[in-house]
Scaffold this active site. Structure first.
Site, mmCIF file in Angstrom:
data_model
loop_
_atom_site.group_PDB
_atom_site.id
_atom_site.type_symbol
_atom_site.label_atom_id
_atom_site.label_comp_id
_atom_site.label_asym_id
_atom_site.label_seq_id
_atom_site.Cartn_x
_atom_site.Cartn_y
_atom_site.Cartn_z
ATOM 1 N N ASP A 39 0.843 -1.198 0.000
ATOM 2 C CA ASP A 39 0.000 0.000 0.000
ATOM 3 C C ASP A 39 0.878 1.248 0.000
ATOM 4 O O ASP A 39 2.008 1.226 0.484
ATOM 5 C CB ASP A 39 -0.895 -0.003 1.246
ATOM 6 C CG ASP A 39 -2.179 0.801 1.032
ATOM 7 O OD1 ASP A 39 -3.259 0.173 0.956
ATOM 8 O OD2 ASP A 39 -2.106 2.049 0.941
ATOM 9 N N TYR A 184 -12.271 6.063 -15.041
ATOM 10 C CA TYR A 184 -12.662 4.970 -14.130
ATOM 11 C C TYR A 184 -13.467 3.908 -14.868
ATOM 12 O O TYR A 184 -13.196 2.712 -14.727
ATOM 13 C CB TYR A 184 -13.454 5.549 -12.957
ATOM 14 C CG TYR A 184 -13.628 4.575 -11.805
ATOM 15 C CD1 TYR A 184 -12.538 4.189 -11.024
ATOM 16 C CD2 TYR A 184 -14.876 4.035 -11.497
ATOM 17 C CE1 TYR A 184 -12.684 3.300 -9.970
ATOM 18 C CE2 TYR A 184 -15.043 3.150 -10.443
ATOM 19 C CZ TYR A 184 -13.942 2.783 -9.676
ATOM 20 O OH TYR A 184 -14.092 1.900 -8.631
HETATM 21 N N1 LIG Z 1 -15.802 1.342 -2.196
HETATM 22 C C1 LIG Z 1 -16.601 1.146 -3.249
HETATM 23 O O1 LIG Z 1 -17.786 1.517 -3.239
HETATM 24 C C2 LIG Z 1 -16.078 0.424 -4.477
HETATM 25 C C3 LIG Z 1 -17.016 0.000 -5.415
HETATM 26 C C4 LIG Z 1 -16.573 -0.679 -6.544
HETATM 27 C C5 LIG Z 1 -15.220 -0.929 -6.722
HETATM 28 N N2 LIG Z 1 -14.339 -0.482 -5.793
HETATM 29 C C6 LIG Z 1 -12.922 -0.795 -6.033
HETATM 30 O O2 LIG Z 1 -12.419 -1.509 -4.916
HETATM 31 C C7 LIG Z 1 -11.033 -1.213 -4.745
HETATM 32 C C8 LIG Z 1 -10.793 -0.705 -3.336
HETATM 33 O O3 LIG Z 1 -11.565 0.464 -3.138
HETATM 34 P P1 LIG Z 1 -11.860 1.038 -1.698
HETATM 35 O O4 LIG Z 1 -13.160 1.728 -1.779
HETATM 36 O O5 LIG Z 1 -11.641 -0.006 -0.659
HETATM 37 O O6 LIG Z 1 -10.745 2.166 -1.613
HETATM 38 P P2 LIG Z 1 -10.005 2.804 -0.346
HETATM 39 O O7 LIG Z 1 -9.568 4.152 -0.747
HETATM 40 O O8 LIG Z 1 -10.828 2.645 0.880
HETATM 41 O O9 LIG Z 1 -8.728 1.862 -0.213
HETATM 42 C C9 LIG Z 1 -7.817 1.786 -1.262
HETATM 43 C C10 LIG Z 1 -6.474 1.385 -0.710
HETATM 44 O O10 LIG Z 1 -5.554 1.366 -1.816
HETATM 45 C C11 LIG Z 1 -4.391 2.097 -1.456
HETATM 46 N N3 LIG Z 1 -3.780 2.624 -2.674
HETATM 47 C C12 LIG Z 1 -4.203 3.675 -3.425
HETATM 48 N N4 LIG Z 1 -3.382 3.851 -4.468
HETATM 49 C C13 LIG Z 1 -2.416 2.909 -4.382
HETATM 50 C C14 LIG Z 1 -1.288 2.582 -5.181
HETATM 51 N N5 LIG Z 1 -0.980 3.288 -6.275
HETATM 52 N N6 LIG Z 1 -0.509 1.531 -4.800
HETATM 53 C C15 LIG Z 1 -0.790 0.824 -3.677
HETATM 54 N N7 LIG Z 1 -1.845 1.119 -2.883
HETATM 55 C C16 LIG Z 1 -2.658 2.117 -3.241
HETATM 56 C C17 LIG Z 1 -4.907 3.167 -0.507
HETATM 57 O O11 LIG Z 1 -3.862 3.705 0.277
HETATM 58 C C18 LIG Z 1 -5.930 2.392 0.302
HETATM 59 O O12 LIG Z 1 -5.353 1.708 1.395
HETATM 60 C C19 LIG Z 1 -10.678 -0.216 -5.837
HETATM 61 O O13 LIG Z 1 -10.157 -0.907 -6.950
HETATM 62 C C20 LIG Z 1 -12.018 0.404 -6.183
HETATM 63 O O14 LIG Z 1 -12.037 0.938 -7.473
HETATM 64 C C21 LIG Z 1 -14.722 0.179 -4.674
#
Ligand SMILES: NC(=O)c1ccc[n+]([C@@H]2O[C@H](COP(=O)([O-])OP(=O)(O)OC[C@H]3O[C@@H](n4cnc5c(N)ncnc54)[C@H](O)[C@@H]3O)[C@@H](O)[C@H]2O)c1
Length: 314
Positions: A39, A184
């Site tokens: 991360d 996205y």
């Molecule tokens: N939360 C939602 O509603 C949702 C819905 C559909 C898809 N997603 C997808 O799920 C995944 C996680 O989303 P989330 O909502 O848990 O996000 P979040 O922001 O809560 O967590 C994302 C994590 O990824 C880390 N991160 C960001 N950029 C990074 C990089 N370049 N290298 C390494 N680590 C990195 C961040 O520090 C964080 O710990 C993503 O791919 C997102 O697109 C989320």
């Protein structure tokens, strides 16, 4: 004591500090895997690794941006050094920039490139280094192919099975398009194509590759956003659009990911599993009528779209 279903397996979770990745790292560890959290947020990654260890699991944290090839390579080397093997790769990391928003006319080429680097290229790089390490590690510990029986018609050597698992995180935004979200939506749709391609390429090695398409998941970040907004009605409006009448939590996604990593899922590959409470299967006309009634009763409601986030057409 019965053995845990992922006992002794080596796993990498990108973006495993917080949110969906954070919950996934904890779930895989609870099922017996040793987890490397990769991360960009060092403190949060260390804190999640400590939380896993405090609960009796095995985890280490590594700082790095997975869109950088040297980090993809290093994370696989680190997992092999720490665990002696690699069985699972969950490609989840994402941190969207505001400059990603917009249509093709609005998005700047640099924002397109950096967005696609993290949404798509990072997943290609992760697989590029992880799959050879999975192949080298061989079948997952605890997996016994036994005598090959197949369907009774089979003969010869069994195919390679349970050598590796890759789970890529797409989104309902990879299945359905929201306006003015080029980077996205295109990125998450590409994750689906990449997943299917990898499933075809790596199936013969015993590595399955699947994608998850989460609906709206309230993570630590999401919770902060909703409480900053402070609008109960806005959140209810969101929930109303889900047939199960709730949005998701990271554990909902982690449970699906963990299942896809078990031996029970060895015949599942190349699928896109929506974990979205039914959001993506509903006829939109009917939702609109429910929403219309709700808005009429709550004319002052606000959602995050009212904060300039998101995808309003205007
Ligand atoms: N939360 C939602 O509603 C949702 C819905 C559909 C898809 N997603 C997808 O799920 C995944 C996680 O989303 P989330 O909502 O848990 O996000 P979040 O922001 O809560 O967590 C994302 C994590 O990824 C880390 N991160 C960001 N950029 C990074 C990089 N370049 N290298 C390494 N680590 C990195 C961040 O520090 C964080 O710990 C993503 O791919 C997102 O697109 C989320």
């Amino acid at each position: 004591m019965t053995e845990k279903r992922l006992e002794g397996r080596g796993a990498i979770v990108t973006g495993g500090a917080l949110g969906i990745g954070g919950g996934t790292a904890r779930k895989l560890a609870a099922d017996g895997a040793k987890v490397l959290i990769v991360d960009v947020q060092s403190e949060a990654a260390e804190a999640n690794a400590q939380r896993i260890k405090d609960a009796g699991g095995a985890a280490v944290a590594m700082t790095g941006d997975v869109s950088d090839e040297s980090v993809s390579k290093a994370m696989v080397e680190r997992a092999m050094d720490e665990f002696g093997r690699l069985d699972i790769l969950v490609q989840n990391a994402y941190g969207g920039g505001a400059d990603n928003a917009g249509s093709a006319i609005e998005v700047k080429p640099e924002a397109w490139r950096s967005g696609i680097d993290l949404l798509v290229t990072a997943l290609y790089l992760g697989a590029k280094y992880a799959v050879p390490a999975m192949d080298e590690s061989g079948a997952a510990p605890g997996f016994d192919a036994g005598p090959w029986t197949g369907a009774g018609l089979r003969h010869g050597n069994p195919p390679k099975m349970n050598v590796g698992r890759i789970v890529n995180i797409s989104s309902v935004h990879g299945l359905l398009q929201a306006p003015r979200s080029l980077v996205y939506e295109a990125g998450k749709a590409a994750v689906i194509g990449l997943t299917r391609q990898m499933a075809v390429d790596f199936g013969p090695l015993g590595v399955t590759v699947n994608a998850i398409a989460p609906g709206h998941i309230v993570t630590e970040r999401g919770e902060a956003m909703w409480s900053e907004l402070g609008d109960e009605a806005g959140f209810k409006l969101f929930e109303l659009q889900y047939p199960v009448r709730r949005t998701g939590v990271p554990d909902d996604i982690a449970a699906g990911i963990a299942f896809l990593c078990t031996d029970d899922a060895s015949f599942i590959t190349g699928v896109v599993l929506p974990i979205d409470g039914g959001l993506s299967i509903q006829l939109q006309e009917n939702i609109v009528m429910d929403v219309k009634d709700f808005i009429t009763e709550n004319p002052e409601l606000k959602t995050h779209f009212d904060q300039g986030r998101g995808t309003a057409r205007r």
